[in-house]
Structures are given as C-alpha cells and as structure tokens.
Scaffold this motif. Structure first.
Motif, PDB file in Angstrom:
ATOM      1  N   UNK A   1       0.808  -1.226   0.000  1.00 22.74           N
ATOM      2  CA  UNK A   1       0.000   0.000   0.000  1.00 22.74           C
ATOM      3  C   UNK A   1       0.843   1.279   0.000  1.00 22.74           C
ATOM      4  N   UNK A   2       1.693   1.423   1.012  1.00 21.93           N
ATOM      5  CA  UNK A   2       2.397   2.705   1.165  1.00 21.93           C
ATOM      6  C   UNK A   2       3.334   2.985  -0.013  1.00 21.93           C
ATOM      7  N   UNK A   3       4.140   2.011  -0.409  1.00 20.68           N
ATOM      8  CA  UNK A   3       5.061   2.195  -1.530  1.00 20.68           C
ATOM      9  C   UNK A   3       4.416   1.913  -2.886  1.00 20.68           C
ATOM     10  N   UNK A   4       3.232   1.333  -2.876  1.00 23.87           N
ATOM     11  CA  UNK A   4       2.471   1.156  -4.105  1.00 23.87           C
ATOM     12  C   UNK A   4       2.928   0.039  -5.017  1.00 23.87           C
ATOM     13  N   UNK A   5       3.628  -0.958  -4.469  1.00 25.53           N
ATOM     14  CA  UNK A   5       4.063  -2.079  -5.307  1.00 25.53           C
ATOM     15  C   UNK A   5       2.928  -3.059  -5.595  1.00 25.53           C
TER      16      UNK A   5
END
Length: 272
Positions: free
Chosen positions: A124-128
């Motif tokens: 989620x946070x880094x969007x991988x």
C-alpha cells in the motif's frame, strides 16, 4: 554406583529420543513420498497452469526467483552488519547491544506479522501492490536477522591466533578480514543462508499478504504464487489433495538438493 546408574539412564534416554525423532521424521517423509509418487505426472510440470493440470511449474520458477532476489538483498546487509558488529563495533556499545536484541527478537516474530508489515508498507504505502517484488522484500526482511546472527557467530568462531598471525605479517585489518577471517567463516555463514532458504521455501502466510496467489510466472510487479502457497491453495480447495502431496514431495526434494549443493560449495570454498 548411583552415578553409573544415572549415566546409563541418560545414555539410553538419549538413544531412545534420537530413535523416536528419526522414526517420526522417516514416517512423515515416507508418507509424503508414497502419496506423492503415486500421483506424480508430467501435467504437473506444464509451463502454464490451468484448473485441469494444476501445474506447479510456474510456482517452482517463482519460488526459485524469489529465493534468489531475497538472498541478493538480505545477504550483503546481513554479512556486512555482522562484520561491523564483530570486527568494528565497540565491545560495550549501546548500538551494538540494541542491534543484538533487535535481531534476536525479529527471529522469533511470527511470519504473519511480517506479512502484515509487508502488506502495509510495500503493497500500500510504496504502491508495489500484490507483487513478486513485495513478496521478495518481505522475505528478505524475514531472513535478515537469521543471516546476521549466523554470520556473527561464524565470525566469532574464527580463532584469534589467525588474526594475530595476519597482523604480525603486516596485513591491514581490511585485508585480514577479506583474506583470512571471511574465508574461514564461510561454512558458518552458509549454514545461516541454508536455514534462510528453508524458511523462504516453506513460507506461505507472509506471501498471501504480499504476493497473492496468481499461478503464473511473474514479472517484478506481477502477482506471484510460490510452491508452498500453491500447495496451500490446492489443498484448501479440497479438489486436488493428491497433487498437493506431489507438490510437497517436490518441495522437499528441491530443498534437499539446495542443501547438498550449498554444503558442497562450502567445502570447496573452505579448501580453496
């Protein structure tokens, strides 16, 4: 006489314990191999998965690729961290003490907690997203404390006389480290790497949160299913239990082969 009876009791108790442990191990492995061999077929090794062949080949490729990427990330940090703690860190340093406690604590954390961390940070946070990369990064964090601790113990086990002899011949600390200490410590470091490989191959909970379960040969940002996740998915469906036994057998064989190769390389490097 009392001491003799006590020693005899301990001796036989240990032998019985070893026999029971070996018996349970042989029973489990034998059961899996008997069930797995009976249902092993070429369709399980097809390059593409479908609901008819439930092929494990994409999962095998994903597992090997994920193992390589995770080790590529974790080994440099683990080994160089161990070198700093063993060779350069001050004996009573607070940072060294904190790192030691943190690494020991991280080894005992359940894998599902790592999976939740990977889900929140990488997915989620880094969007991988649910991807091969998210799963590999999560696994590298999981095995890092194990590699760090084993490498540290391996470096500590190198005799002090080797260091003193190298310094007496005029070698610098850096040259002593890479020419004397690390070659001697390689078998111990590889032991930690082998344990890490076993952890990677057996992991499923953390990868369900981060890499998901798509049965395809994955790219870096594609969803990926590893061999242990594949075994979990097909067994939980209840439709392909026989194939699940075959998958378990293949998983054991792959881990065994990797252990044999690693031990062979450790002996070769030690002789060199």
């Amino acid at each position: 006489m009392q001491k003799d009876y006590t020693s005899l009791f301990i001796y036989y108790a240990l032998r019985i314990s070893i026999c029971i442990t070996l018996g349970i191990f042989i029973l489990i492995i034998g059961f899996i191999f008997v069930k797995g061999l009976a249902h092993l077929s070429p369709k399980l090794f097809a390059l593409e998965y479908n609901s008819q062949n439930v092929s494990m080949m994409p999962s095998i490729i994903n597992t090997l690729n994920m193992m390589l990427l995770s080790l590529l990330i974790a080994i440099p940090f683990g080994v160089f961290g161990a070198i700093f703690l063993s060779e350069y860190g001050k004996k009573n340093s607070k940072i060294k003490h904190i790192i030691a406690i943190a690494s020991e604590t991280l080894v005992g954390i359940p894998s599902i907690v790592y999976g939740l961390f990977g889900y929140l940070v990488f997915v989620h946070y880094l969007g991988f997203g649910y991807s091969f990369l998210s799963g590999s990064l999560t696994l590298s964090i999981m095995i890092l404390p194990l590699i760090l601790r084993s490498a540290q113990e391996a470096l500590h086990s190198v005799p002090l006389s080797l260091r003193e002899a190298s310094f007496a011949l005029g070698a610098s600390k850096l040259r002593t480290l890479f020419s004397i200490i690390l070659p001697v410590a390689i078998p111990g470091i590889l032991a930690g790497v082998i344990l890490s490989i076993g952890k990677i191959f057996g992991e499923s909970a953390a990868l369900l949160y981060t890499a998901a379960t798509v049965p395809q040969v994955a790219g870096l940002l594609d969803s990926a299913r590893t061999l242990s996740v594949h075994m979990y998915v097909i067994s939980s469906e209840g439709l392909h239990m026989n194939e699940a036994y075959s998958t378990a057998m293949v998983l054991i064989i792959i881990v065994l082969l990797i252990n044999i190769i690693s031990n062979f390389l450790a002996k070769k490097l030690t002789k060199a």
